[in-house]
Design an enzyme around this catalytic site. Structure first.
Site, short mmCIF file in Angstrom:
data_model
loop_
_atom_site.label_atom_id
_atom_site.label_comp_id
_atom_site.label_asym_id
_atom_site.label_seq_id
_atom_site.Cartn_x
_atom_site.Cartn_y
_atom_site.Cartn_z
N LYS A 285 -8.69 -14.09 -5.05
CA LYS A 285 -8.36 -13.50 -6.35
C LYS A 285 -9.15 -14.18 -7.47
O LYS A 285 -9.61 -13.51 -8.41
CB LYS A 285 -6.85 -13.57 -6.62
CG LYS A 285 -6.03 -12.63 -5.75
CD LYS A 285 -6.35 -11.16 -5.99
CE LYS A 285 -5.50 -10.21 -5.19
NZ LYS A 285 -5.94 -8.80 -5.27
N ASP B 189 -11.77 2.95 4.99
CA ASP B 189 -11.85 1.49 5.05
C ASP B 189 -12.80 1.07 3.93
O ASP B 189 -14.00 1.37 3.98
CB ASP B 189 -12.40 1.10 6.43
CG ASP B 189 -12.66 -0.39 6.55
OD1 ASP B 189 -12.51 -1.11 5.53
OD2 ASP B 189 -13.01 -0.84 7.66
N ASP C 59 -6.45 5.23 2.29
CA ASP C 59 -5.92 4.01 2.92
C ASP C 59 -6.43 3.95 4.35
O ASP C 59 -6.97 4.94 4.85
CB ASP C 59 -4.37 4.02 2.90
CG ASP C 59 -3.81 2.60 2.82
OD1 ASP C 59 -4.28 1.74 3.59
OD2 ASP C 59 -2.93 2.35 1.99
N ILE C 60 -6.24 2.79 5.00
CA ILE C 60 -6.54 2.78 6.45
C ILE C 60 -5.26 2.97 7.27
O ILE C 60 -5.31 3.21 8.45
CB ILE C 60 -7.27 1.51 6.95
CG1 ILE C 60 -6.75 0.25 6.27
CG2 ILE C 60 -8.76 1.64 6.86
CD1 ILE C 60 -7.25 -1.02 6.94
N TYR D 167 -5.78 -16.26 -0.15
CA TYR D 167 -5.53 -15.11 -1.03
C TYR D 167 -5.85 -15.49 -2.49
O TYR D 167 -6.54 -14.76 -3.19
CB TYR D 167 -4.07 -14.72 -0.87
CG TYR D 167 -3.56 -13.61 -1.77
CD1 TYR D 167 -4.00 -12.30 -1.62
CD2 TYR D 167 -2.58 -13.88 -2.74
CE1 TYR D 167 -3.49 -11.28 -2.41
CE2 TYR D 167 -2.07 -12.86 -3.53
CZ TYR D 167 -2.52 -11.57 -3.36
OH TYR D 167 -2.01 -10.56 -4.15
N GLY E 3 0.21 1.53 0.20
CA GLY E 3 0.87 0.23 0.08
C GLY E 3 2.02 0.28 -0.92
O GLY E 3 2.33 1.33 -1.48
N GLN E 4 2.62 -0.89 -1.16
CA GLN E 4 3.81 -0.97 -2.00
C GLN E 4 3.52 -0.47 -3.42
O GLN E 4 4.21 0.39 -3.95
CB GLN E 4 4.32 -2.42 -2.05
CG GLN E 4 5.66 -2.55 -2.74
CD GLN E 4 5.94 -3.96 -3.24
OE1 GLN E 4 5.03 -4.80 -3.31
NE2 GLN E 4 7.17 -4.23 -3.58
N LEU E 5 2.48 -1.01 -4.06
CA LEU E 5 2.12 -0.56 -5.41
C LEU E 5 1.41 0.79 -5.35
O LEU E 5 1.66 1.68 -6.16
CB LEU E 5 1.21 -1.62 -6.08
CG LEU E 5 0.61 -1.26 -7.44
CD1 LEU E 5 1.70 -1.00 -8.48
CD2 LEU E 5 -0.32 -2.37 -7.94
C1 AKB Z 1 2.20 -12.02 -2.69
O1 AKB Z 1 3.32 -12.54 -2.57
O2 AKB Z 1 1.24 -12.30 -1.98
C2 AKB Z 1 2.00 -11.02 -3.79
C3 AKB Z 1 1.43 -11.65 -5.02
C4 AKB Z 1 2.29 -12.51 -5.86
O3 AKB Z 1 0.31 -11.46 -5.32
N1 AKB Z 1 3.23 -10.35 -4.08
#
Ligand code: AKB
Length: 316
Positions: A145, A51, A34-35, A141, A11-13
């Site tokens: 978190k 996974d 990764d998957i 999301y 992924g990006q990070l």
């Molecule tokens: C997103 O935009 O979902 C992420 C974040 C701020 O966690 N870059």
């Protein structure tokens, strides 16, 4: 010596963090997983197709490579989570619980898990959002978190798992693309500028969000993981901050170097997500506890992006 596992390594990070960890510890000691590919960015070294929702397989990988430290990055970001709320919850929470349970049962040394500014909702203070603001997110999301942060604190308190976390803002880098976040526009805008094309921004021009350059994001994770245990006073997740800007401000910083770069503002469903998040973040706890200090501001980031991105795109 125990080895390191990175989940979500493509992924990006993940791709940039894996490459940096391999520079520090040696390729063989850092296992990428990764998957989905592409694995091209992470360089040489062990790779496992994994996974994280499959706990048995995760345990096999941990055993095979004698893993003692996990950077658990596999997740679905904010915008994509809204499109598949069941999978987002499953991956973001079951994946984390699998890692935490294995860290506990196998007495692993340390776990890193990224949280996000998405833990905050519309009722949190917008500017310089304090560490302990109300956390009432309006996205799946964000909910995952908040729950994840509490699971981390619980596993630390109850079982002594040394899990450490950062609330990342939007991340920007030239080597890799983000996937499915609300802050993705701040990477896409550079790609269009370098290609000499007009950019259509999916957020309003004045919609400010907290952001961070990738070099700072990688450094933050490594600094937090290297900090002495007694310095870590926050076991949910640390606010970390670097830059805060609106689409119009990032466009202006690009136009200072590419005059004539054209941007249109055509907000879509992601504007509602962005509007529910802070404009900027107070990160004094991270600065006090483990010396957090970012190196990149908007001007420096734009200069670095515009210097390096053309070369990366040519090599694609
Ligand atoms: C997103 O935009 O979902 C992420 C974040 C701020 O966690 N870059």
């Amino acid at each position: 010596m125990a080895n390191i596992l990175v989940t979500g390594a493509c992924g990006q990070l993940g791709s940039e963090l894996t490459a940096e960890l391999r520079k520090i510890h040696g390729n063989e000691r850092v296992v990428a997983s990764d998957i989905n590919g592409p694995v091209t960015l992470i360089g040489d070294g062990p790779y496992e197709h994994l996974d994280v929702m499959n706990k048995q397989h995760l345990e096999k990988v941990i055993e095979k490579y004698n893993i003692g430290v996990v950077y658990h990055l596999a997740a679905i970001l904010s915008a994509n989570s809204e499109k598949n709320i069941d999978l987002a919850w499953k991956l973001n929470i079951d994946g984390l619980l699998n890692v935490l349970q294995l860290a506990q049962s196998r007495k692993m040394e340390r776990v890193f898990w990224p949280s996000s500014i998405a833990v905050f909702g519309p009722d949190a203070q917008k500017k310089k959002t304090p560490q302990n603001s109300p956390m009432n997110p309006t996205t799946v999301y964000g909910i995952s978190k908040v729950a994840g942060e509490h699971w981390c604190a619980y596993f630390h308190r109850k079982f002594g798992v040394d899990v450490r976390s950062l609330r990342y803002p939007g991340l920007i880098g030239y080597k890799s693309l983000p996937g499915g976040g609300t802050t993705d526009y701040a990477v896409d805008i550079y790609h269009k500028a370098v290609a000499g094309e007009k950019f259509s921004c999916f957020l309003e021009k004045d919609s400010a969000l907290p952001m961070m350059y990738m070099d700072d994001a990688v450094k933050a994770a490594i600094d937090l993981m290297n900090a002495p245990e007694e310095n870590i006073t926050i076991r949910t997740s640390y606010n970390v901050s670097a830059i805060s800007f609106s689409p119009e401000e990032i466009a202006t910083s690009i136009q200072a170097r590419i005059p004539g770069f054209d941007v249109a503002y055509e907000p879509d469903y992601r504007q509602e997500i962005a509007s529910s998040w802070p404009d900027s973040i107070d990160d004094s706890a991270a600065r006090d506890d483990w010396g957090w200090k970012p190196a990149f501001d908007l001007k420096k980031m734009t200069a670095d992006m515009l210097k390096n991105l053309p070369g990366v795109l040519e090599g694609m």
